[in-house]
Design a protein around this motif. Sequence first.
Motif, PDB file in Angstrom:
ATOM      1  N   ARG A   1      -9.098  -5.876   2.869  1.00 54.54           N
ATOM      2  CA  ARG A   1      -9.591  -6.916   1.963  1.00 54.54           C
ATOM      3  C   ARG A   1      -8.923  -6.793   0.589  1.00 54.54           C
ATOM      4  N   HIS A   2      -8.752  -5.570   0.117  1.00 57.69           N
ATOM      5  CA  HIS A   2      -8.050  -5.364  -1.152  1.00 57.69           C
ATOM      6  C   HIS A   2      -6.636  -5.938  -1.086  1.00 57.69           C
TER       7      HIS A   2
ATOM      8  N   LYS B   1      -6.512  -9.622  -1.271  1.00 59.15           N
ATOM      9  CA  LYS B   1      -6.798 -10.109  -2.618  1.00 59.15           C
ATOM     10  C   LYS B   1      -5.670  -9.819  -3.608  1.00 59.15           C
TER      11      LYS B   1
ATOM     12  N   GLN C   1      -7.981   4.941  -2.294  1.00 56.70           N
ATOM     13  CA  GLN C   1      -8.938   5.277  -1.245  1.00 56.70           C
ATOM     14  C   GLN C   1      -8.574   6.654  -0.683  1.00 56.70           C
TER      15      GLN C   1
ATOM     16  N   ASP D   1      -3.626  -4.672 -10.422  1.00 59.44           N
ATOM     17  CA  ASP D   1      -4.934  -4.264  -9.916  1.00 59.44           C
ATOM     18  C   ASP D   1      -4.734  -3.300  -8.748  1.00 59.44           C
TER      19      ASP D   1
ATOM     20  N   ARG E   1      -4.378  -6.776  -4.336  1.00 60.66           N
ATOM     21  CA  ARG E   1      -4.438  -5.461  -4.963  1.00 60.66           C
ATOM     22  C   ARG E   1      -3.500  -4.483  -4.252  1.00 60.66           C
TER      23      ARG E   1
ATOM     24  N   VAL F   1      -3.075  -0.834  -2.811  1.00 59.46           N
ATOM     25  CA  VAL F   1      -3.973   0.209  -2.317  1.00 59.46           C
ATOM     26  C   VAL F   1      -3.179   1.491  -2.134  1.00 59.46           C
TER      27      VAL F   1
ATOM     28  N   ARG G   1     -12.220  -2.499   4.137  1.00 56.98           N
ATOM     29  CA  ARG G   1     -12.193  -2.691   2.691  1.00 56.98           C
ATOM     30  C   ARG G   1     -10.761  -2.652   2.175  1.00 56.98           C
TER      31      ARG G   1
ATOM     32  N   CYS H   1       0.862  -1.175   0.000  1.00 56.64           N
ATOM     33  CA  CYS H   1       0.000   0.000   0.000  1.00 56.64           C
ATOM     34  C   CYS H   1       0.905   1.235   0.000  1.00 56.64           C
TER      35      CYS H   1
ATOM     36  N   ARG I   1      -6.364   0.068  -6.210  1.00 55.96           N
ATOM     37  CA  ARG I   1      -7.467   0.871  -5.708  1.00 55.96           C
ATOM     38  C   ARG I   1      -6.915   2.121  -5.031  1.00 55.96           C
TER      39      ARG I   1
END
Length: 247
Positions: free
Chosen positions: A122-123, A126, A103, A99, A128, A130, A119, A50, A101
């Motif tokens: 969870r990303h 998976k 936020q 992939d 991803r 972040v 959330r 992240c 995201r």
Amino acid sequence: MAEAPRYKRILLKVSGEALMGDAEFGLDDATVSRIAEEVETVRAMGVEVCLVIGGGNIYRGLAGAAHGMDRTAADYMGMLATVINCLALQNALERRGVDTRVQSAITMVRVCEPYIRRRALRHLEKGRVVIFAAGTGNPFFTTDTAAALRASEMDCDALMKGTKVDGVYDADPMKVPDAKRFERLTYREVLTRDLGVMDQAAISLAKDNHIPILVFSIVEPGALAATVTGEGKFTVVDDGKQPWPTA
């Protein structure tokens, strides 16, 4: 370079200025793409990643306040600048098939998700990447503090601080050729010697949550992966109680 990373989950803090490359303002596409490649490489090693990105390449709240702007308004403008940078890096990562995201601590549902801790976790689980935008969502706090906060909330194993130099020095190595580079420092040493690694709130958060800070050069290609495996050139800031490097 060793293949096995030392950490399962990391937070990478990148300043807005790091995205400028050799430009004087804004974003350099080649630099953004290279940083995305660094993240992709580490993610491919099985590390959950992240990020928190600054906004100083577009607007810095402290600078606006220094010129007479209301500090709260200036800081919110700086937070919005970080969203631009986060979207740029997201685009660069997704062009590489990663992939991702974004936020934001300031809700703007048309362009990114609101920050929701569960959330975000969870990303990461998976696979991803972040990217946390808009700092903490509050004025008077830096993106360094946001990085330490998000690293704590995400249960990160380490906070990677990408800078223009390969560690922490006792003086600016760009101005003082014989500046001493530190291999390892304690949180207390950073605070008492005012070494400028991160602001005091960020250091205190990392200290309270036992998150080591690894300061390395984001300018050097491959440095992030080397730091994650423990074989790069960097400075470790931690409690000093555990042997380093570990096996």
